[in-house]
Motif scaffolding. Structure first.
Motif, mmCIF file in Angstrom:
data_model
loop_
_atom_site.group_PDB
_atom_site.id
_atom_site.type_symbol
_atom_site.label_atom_id
_atom_site.label_comp_id
_atom_site.label_asym_id
_atom_site.label_seq_id
_atom_site.Cartn_x
_atom_site.Cartn_y
_atom_site.Cartn_z
ATOM 1 N N UNK A 3 6.222 -5.473 -7.398
ATOM 2 C CA UNK A 3 6.412 -5.868 -6.007
ATOM 3 C C UNK A 3 5.359 -6.916 -5.666
ATOM 4 N N UNK A 73 -2.317 8.991 -0.953
ATOM 5 C CA UNK A 73 -1.202 9.818 -0.475
ATOM 6 C C UNK A 73 -0.266 10.055 -1.656
ATOM 7 N N UNK A 75 3.681 11.026 -2.369
ATOM 8 C CA UNK A 75 5.018 11.231 -1.807
ATOM 9 C C UNK A 75 5.926 11.801 -2.883
ATOM 10 N N UNK A 86 5.807 13.637 2.295
ATOM 11 C CA UNK A 86 4.422 13.388 1.904
ATOM 12 C C UNK A 86 3.786 14.751 1.700
ATOM 13 N N UNK A 89 -2.670 14.071 1.299
ATOM 14 C CA UNK A 89 -3.434 12.897 1.713
ATOM 15 C C UNK A 89 -4.917 13.238 1.630
ATOM 16 N N UNK A 113 10.727 12.782 -8.203
ATOM 17 C CA UNK A 113 9.881 11.590 -8.323
ATOM 18 C C UNK A 113 8.606 11.856 -7.538
ATOM 19 N N UNK A 117 -0.105 6.954 -4.178
ATOM 20 C CA UNK A 117 -0.382 5.635 -3.608
ATOM 21 C C UNK A 117 -1.789 5.603 -3.047
ATOM 22 N N UNK A 119 -3.391 3.750 0.102
ATOM 23 C CA UNK A 119 -2.943 2.973 1.263
ATOM 24 C C UNK A 119 -4.091 2.798 2.268
ATOM 25 N N UNK A 135 -2.372 -0.597 8.912
ATOM 26 C CA UNK A 135 -2.330 0.823 8.527
ATOM 27 C C UNK A 135 -1.041 1.094 7.752
ATOM 28 N N UNK A 136 -1.157 1.774 6.600
ATOM 29 C CA UNK A 136 0.025 2.086 5.791
ATOM 30 C C UNK A 136 0.277 1.089 4.675
ATOM 31 N N UNK A 137 -0.467 -0.052 4.666
ATOM 32 C CA UNK A 137 -0.262 -1.042 3.597
ATOM 33 C C UNK A 137 -0.569 -0.407 2.237
ATOM 34 N N UNK A 138 0.334 -0.610 1.288
ATOM 35 C CA UNK A 138 0.154 0.001 -0.042
ATOM 36 C C UNK A 138 -0.669 -0.964 -0.894
ATOM 37 N N UNK B 232 6.090 -2.361 0.728
ATOM 38 C CA UNK B 232 4.802 -2.888 1.196
ATOM 39 C C UNK B 232 4.056 -1.867 2.056
ATOM 40 N N UNK B 233 4.778 -1.200 2.949
ATOM 41 C CA UNK B 233 4.148 -0.197 3.815
ATOM 42 C C UNK B 233 4.604 1.208 3.423
ATOM 43 N N UNK B 234 3.666 2.129 3.368
ATOM 44 C CA UNK B 234 4.005 3.525 3.069
ATOM 45 C C UNK B 234 4.553 4.156 4.345
ATOM 46 N N UNK B 237 4.673 7.803 4.900
ATOM 47 C CA UNK B 237 3.382 8.496 5.036
ATOM 48 C C UNK B 237 2.755 8.302 6.411
ATOM 49 N N UNK B 238 3.365 7.507 7.240
ATOM 50 C CA UNK B 238 2.766 7.230 8.548
ATOM 51 C C UNK B 238 3.033 8.362 9.541
#
Lengths: 293, 268
Positions: A3, A73, A75, A86, A89, A113, A117, A119, A135-138, B232-234, B237-238
């Motif tokens: 990605x 985190x 998932x 999830x 964390x 699966x 991650x 994040x 916030x949440x960017x992998x 790109x964004x989890x 998980x938010x």
């Protein structure tokens, strides 16, 4: 598939990752045992070099930013229920960490699966243009798959009355291919017992004799079991000749695809196309030969 | 802890036999099928269960489910022909999700819903999805996906899909006016439907626009944008607030895109 992200991510040398293990500490390879309704607990060890991560993500402009804004985190996704969630964390630290994961037993089945991650746990304000901000960017992830339930390779056997179920009342057994109308490429990733089973006729004395046999030394029983083995192998090879089956692919243990690949090997069939072109008698001779070898 | 059950399973061969019987002996008539199944035992010996040591649903409860589901259908006009089943589907979904007490892992089994659709309540499936002339005259039974046959069984079989809709969306389905097209956009995308929270957030973000023209294109475009964000964004998980912010942004972008681009509208 890699990605492309619009910001910097972690490099491979900044992480040391342990394998996923079950509750007894054993490494999970392709499958693990599981009981419906009981939560499944697994864990793994991870190490993240925060110093290097900080440089890589934030260009070292804020030396403690990585320790303040990154979290692990985990998932999960289950192919049977098509549900995910999830399950763990943990804020990242500069020491070895154990990620403990509890998979909800009532929500999972078949292929699981697990994605771990790293994040951003909060929004980040920084001048460096390539830094992840939201916030949440992998900034890193990897995926692991394994199977639960139905991992056994044994052909399931069911006793039924053939007469009451529209089958030949004089037959001793039949091989039931459960879903011929539903076969897709994905079917071969499903648990083998969901597709093939031996039906024994509860109204047949010979069928009851097979079920009650305690010794394999009786020549009559040996003959019956070999014939049953031949019919089972023939049914599997018949399925393996379906257009949607990829004989060159490596399927996971316990799946229909894996079982069919094994059946092809057992019968010495390396070229499915060539096998298809043979006459019925030639096909059966080859299968019979494999059973009696 | 609430007691939960595993449900009987009907193998695909038996399902096919049943469907052939409904087609050939009863011409797909819900009335005749109901008479037939009412007179048949609920626990035939060919029916298997998941081979695990958890509680199986007792036969009298299966019978109670059949009665309750038939009553819901009767209140909505069963066995008379209808064209709008939206309210019936919602009420049935509410009942299934709240009363079956089935393990979700069991509800992911094709054979469980094969039993439900072709043994417990086939009359209701035949009423909800009347068999077409083409299906009745067909040599095979591939057209019977509402009963649970075929590769799309998970999203197509009548009772199973209603159970899953209720389980994932809850009130966002039962008490809203979300339509079939929007439900498909959300629930038939594994990357979205896997998260009940995300699915509900998207459904709730769309509802204010339900009466607007182009609302179907809006849902499709917004879902596409949200799916593009997932690598790109989890998103899963938010927390709910952060997720809602991102979903609302996606809808705002879609509205803006569709408003200025008739081409874009056509693309959807």
């Amino acid at each position: 598939m890699s990605v492309i992200r619009p910001y910097r991510v972690l490099e491979a040398d900044q992480l040391v990752l342990g394998p996923w293990k079950d509750i007894s500490g054993g490494v999970i390879e392709e499958s693990t045992r599981f009981q419906v309704g009981v939560d499944l607990q697994i864990h793994c060890q991870v190490d993240l070099d925060l110093f290097k991560a900080n440089y890589s993500l934030f260009n070292d402009e804020a030396p403690t930013l990585a320790s303040q804004s990154l979290e692990w985190v985990v998932e999960w996704f289950s192919s049977k229920t098509k549900l995910g969630g999830v399950t763990s964390r943990t804020a990242v630290s500069n020491q070895s960490q154990i990620l403990n994961v509890t998979l909800p037993g009532d929500l999972i089945g078949d292929r699981i699966e697990i994605t771990r991650k790293v994040i951003l746990s909060s929004d980040v304000t920084i001048d460096f243009a390539l830094a992840p901000r939201r916030k949440g960017s992998i900034v890193w992830s990897d995926e692991f798959q394994f199977r639960i339930e139905g991992v056994g390779g044994q052909m399931p056997i069911t006793f039924i009355s053939f007469e009451e179920n529209g089958l030949n009342r004089n037959a001793v057994w039949t091989i039931d291919i459960s879903k011929p109308d539903s076969l897709t490429e994905e079917s071969f990733d499903e648990p083998f017992p969901e597709h093939l089973r031996i039906l024994l006729n509860s109204g047949s004395p010979m069928s009851r004799q097979i079920a009650a046999a305690t010794s394999l030394e009786d020549p009559a029983i040996v003959f019956i079991l070999r014939t049953l083995a031949r019919d089972s192998l023939a049914a599997m090879i018949d399925l393996a000749t379906a257009e949607s089956f990829d004989s060159g692919r490596r399927y996971a243990t316990g799946t229909l695809g894996h079982q069919l690949s094994t059946a092809l090997k057992l019968a010495g069939i390396s070229n499915v196309e060539e096998f298809r072109s043979r006459s019925y008698m030639a096909q059966m001779a080859l299968i019979q030969g494999a059973v009696y070898r | 802890m609430t007691l939960r059950y595993v449900y009987p399973r009907l193998d695909q061969r038996s399902l096919r036999l049943n469907l052939e019987r409904f087609r050939d002996d009863f011409s797909g008539s819900p009335d005749l099928i109901y008479k037939f199944v009412s007179a048949s035992p609920l626990a035939p010996d060919r029916i298997a269960h998941n081979a695990v040591g958890v509680e199986r649903i007792p036969t009298d409860q299966l019978d109670a489910h059949r009665s309750a589901l038939t009553t819901i259908a009767t209140n909505h006009g069963f066995p008379r022909i209808r064209s709008d089943f939206s309210a019936y589907d919602r009420e049935t979904s509410y009942y299934l999700t709240n009363e079956l007490r089935i393990y979700p892992s069991d509800a992911g089994s094709q054979d469980v819903w094969a039993h439900f659709n072709s043994w417990l309540c086939p009359h209701l499936v035949a009423w909800r999805w009347p068999l077409t002339e083409r299906t009745l005259n067909s040599e095979d039974v591939k057209g019977f996906e509402r009963f649970g046959l075929g590769p799309r069984w998970f999203h197509r079989n009548q009772m199973g899909r209603l159970w899953w809709r209720g389980f994932v969306l809850n009130d966002a389905y039962w008490s809203s006016e979300i339509g079939e097209d929007q439900l498909t956009a959300i629930l038939e995308r594994p990357s979205i439907g896997r998260s009940p929270l995300l699915a509900r957030t998207i459904a709730e973000a769309w509802l204010p626009f339900k009466s607007a023209s182009g609302s179907e294109a809006l849902m499709r475009d917004a879902v596409q944008r949200i799916r593009l964000l997932l690598p790109v964004y989890a998103l899963h998980s938010l927390d709910a607030d952060s997720m809602k912010t991102i979903v609302d942004e996606a809808f705002a972008e879609s509205i803006s895109f569709l408003a200025r681009s008739p081409k874009g509208r056509r693309r959807n």
